[in-house]
Scaffold this motif. Structure first.
Motif, PDB file in Angstrom:
ATOM      1  N   PHE A 183     -30.563  24.821 -46.303  1.00 12.46           N
ATOM      2  CA  PHE A 183     -29.453  25.737 -46.522  1.00 12.46           C
ATOM      3  C   PHE A 183     -29.083  25.695 -47.999  1.00 12.46           C
ATOM      4  CE2 PHE A 183     -25.168  27.482 -46.125  1.00 12.46           C
ATOM      5  CZ  PHE A 183     -25.317  28.411 -45.110  1.00 12.46           C
ATOM      6  N   PRO A 184     -28.691  26.832 -48.593  1.00 12.27           N
ATOM      7  CA  PRO A 184     -28.359  26.816 -50.022  1.00 12.27           C
ATOM      8  C   PRO A 184     -27.186  25.887 -50.329  1.00 12.27           C
ATOM      9  CG  PRO A 184     -28.618  29.070 -49.234  1.00 12.27           C
ATOM     10  CD  PRO A 184     -28.614  28.191 -48.020  1.00 12.27           C
ATOM     11  N   MET A 185     -27.214  25.337 -51.539  1.00 16.85           N
ATOM     12  CA  MET A 185     -26.109  24.496 -51.990  1.00 16.85           C
ATOM     13  C   MET A 185     -24.849  25.342 -52.175  1.00 16.85           C
ATOM     14  SD  MET A 185     -26.955  21.329 -52.429  1.00 16.85           S
ATOM     15  CE  MET A 185     -28.434  20.325 -52.456  1.00 16.85           C
ATOM     16  N   PRO A 186     -23.665  24.712 -52.140  1.00 16.17           N
ATOM     17  CA  PRO A 186     -22.440  25.440 -52.484  1.00 16.17           C
ATOM     18  C   PRO A 186     -22.547  26.017 -53.891  1.00 16.17           C
ATOM     19  CG  PRO A 186     -21.921  23.311 -51.519  1.00 16.17           C
ATOM     20  CD  PRO A 186     -23.402  23.321 -51.759  1.00 16.17           C
ATOM     21  N   MET A 187     -22.057  27.239 -54.077  1.00 13.17           N
ATOM     22  CA  MET A 187     -22.110  27.852 -55.401  1.00 13.17           C
ATOM     23  C   MET A 187     -21.176  27.117 -56.356  1.00 13.17           C
ATOM     24  SD  MET A 187     -22.373  31.957 -54.785  1.00 13.17           S
ATOM     25  CE  MET A 187     -20.862  32.062 -53.838  1.00 13.17           C
ATOM     26  N   ALA A 188     -21.654  26.883 -57.557  1.00 13.68           N
ATOM     27  CA  ALA A 188     -20.873  26.155 -58.540  1.00 13.68           C
ATOM     28  C   ALA A 188     -20.785  26.970 -59.824  1.00 13.68           C
ATOM     29  CB  ALA A 188     -21.490  24.780 -58.797  1.00 13.68           C
ATOM     30  N   LEU A 189     -20.507  26.293 -60.906  1.00 16.03           N
ATOM     31  CA  LEU A 189     -20.441  26.866 -62.244  1.00 16.03           C
ATOM     32  C   LEU A 189     -19.306  27.872 -62.406  1.00 16.03           C
ATOM     33  CD1 LEU A 189     -21.870  26.370 -64.856  1.00 16.03           C
ATOM     34  CD2 LEU A 189     -23.274  28.372 -64.472  1.00 16.03           C
ATOM     35  N   CYS A 190     -18.108  27.374 -62.457  1.00 18.70           N
ATOM     36  CA  CYS A 190     -16.945  28.163 -62.848  1.00 18.70           C
ATOM     37  C   CYS A 190     -16.348  27.503 -64.083  1.00 18.70           C
ATOM     38  CB  CYS A 190     -15.915  28.223 -61.715  1.00 18.70           C
ATOM     39  SG  CYS A 190     -15.108  26.643 -61.373  1.00 18.70           S
ATOM     40  N   SER A 191     -15.247  28.034 -64.590  1.00 20.30           N
ATOM     41  CA  SER A 191     -14.653  27.480 -65.797  1.00 20.30           C
ATOM     42  C   SER A 191     -14.230  26.028 -65.603  1.00 20.30           C
ATOM     43  CB  SER A 191     -13.447  28.329 -66.226  1.00 20.30           C
ATOM     44  OG  SER A 191     -12.545  28.488 -65.146  1.00 20.30           O
ATOM     45  N   TYR A 192     -13.826  25.686 -64.387  1.00 21.85           N
ATOM     46  CA  TYR A 192     -13.390  24.314 -64.142  1.00 21.85           C
ATOM     47  C   TYR A 192     -14.583  23.361 -64.042  1.00 21.85           C
ATOM     48  CZ  TYR A 192      -9.070  26.784 -63.344  1.00 21.85           C
ATOM     49  OH  TYR A 192      -7.976  27.599 -63.514  1.00 21.85           O
ATOM     50  N   CYS A 193     -15.721  23.868 -63.601  1.00 22.33           N
ATOM     51  CA  CYS A 193     -16.944  23.067 -63.635  1.00 22.33           C
ATOM     52  C   CYS A 193     -17.301  22.693 -65.075  1.00 22.33           C
ATOM     53  CB  CYS A 193     -18.118  23.835 -63.026  1.00 22.33           C
ATOM     54  SG  CYS A 193     -17.970  24.169 -61.262  1.00 22.33           S
TER      55      CYS A 193
END
Length: 230
Positions: A196-206
């Motif tokens: 299953f795909p990983m949770p989507m990441a990479l936002c400003s807080y990341c």
């Protein structure tokens, strides 16, 4: 070398279950090693080493533990091969209940706590739903009726085989060890895929942002629907 991924919510009893199952495998002449993936702190590798198993610890620290796991799993596999292991068990905690460390062709075990509440199975994502074996722990301190109700709730979200294992005395661990032995595991991780795909990441807080406000938010975002009250 056969690889097994073991995951589950924090404090569900994963380490105790792994120790008991690994001991069963070792008693039958199998070489077993364990890699513990965690976030900030873990002494579980010392427990494994004290029990006589080759053990390694990997901490994701400020990174998403799921992304850290899949970025390091090939190196973990190579570590096990260098030690001539028959079975390599990886342990990771599904901190948000959304984690999906299971790999196609690799045996997947999800450990869940009987005391976590009857609604808990429905709150856990692919970590539970896509597992091959679900291990329910701490069933020895509840009634038979409570065990059956909780198992029924688990069966509503997964078709996996369900086992009950006592992490203290090892009751049921041999069944898990037998299932591990008989799983036709992939012989390599090369070109394998996540279930299953990983949770989507990479936002400003990341990326290290700490300020609150829409003007500081970029990347993968999702806003709740507040209706007329917004």
């Amino acid at each position: 070398m056969q690889m097994i991924t073991v995951s589950g919510p924090p404090s569900a009893g994963k380490t105790s279950v792994i120790l008991k199952a690994a001991a069963c495998l070792r008693s039958q002449g199998h070489a077993v090693g364990i890699v513990k993936f965690d976030c900030l702190l873990s002494d579980d590798d010392q427990l494994y080493a004290a029990a006589g198993f080759p053990a390694k610890k990997a901490l994701s620290r400020e990174l998403c533990p799921d992304h850290f796991f899949i970025s390091n799993v090939e190196d973990a596999y190579a570590w096990g091969e260098r030690r001539g292991l028959d079975h390599l068990i990886t342990e990771s905690a599904g901190l948000c209940n959304r984690c999906s460390p299971h790999i196609r062709g690799i045996m997947a075990v999800c450990v869940i706590d009987q005391l976590s509440g009857i609604r808990t199975p429905a709150k856990i994502g692919p970590m539970l739903r896509l597992a091959d074996e679900v291990v329910i722990t701490k069933g020895d301190i509840v009634s038979q009726a409570e065990r059956e109700v909780f198992e029924m709730k688990v069966r509503t979200v997964t078709r996996a085989e369900i086992l009950h294992v006592n992490g203290l005395n090892g009751q049921g661990a041999q069944y898990l060890a037998d299932a591990m032995q008989h799983y036709a595991s992939a012989v390599t991780l090369k070109e394998q895929k996540l279930r299953f795909p990983m949770p989507m990441a990479l936002c400003s807080y990341c990326l290290g942002e700490t300020k609150i406000g829409a003007e500081y938010q970029i990347g993968n975002l999702r806003k709740a629907d507040w209706g007329d009250e917004a």
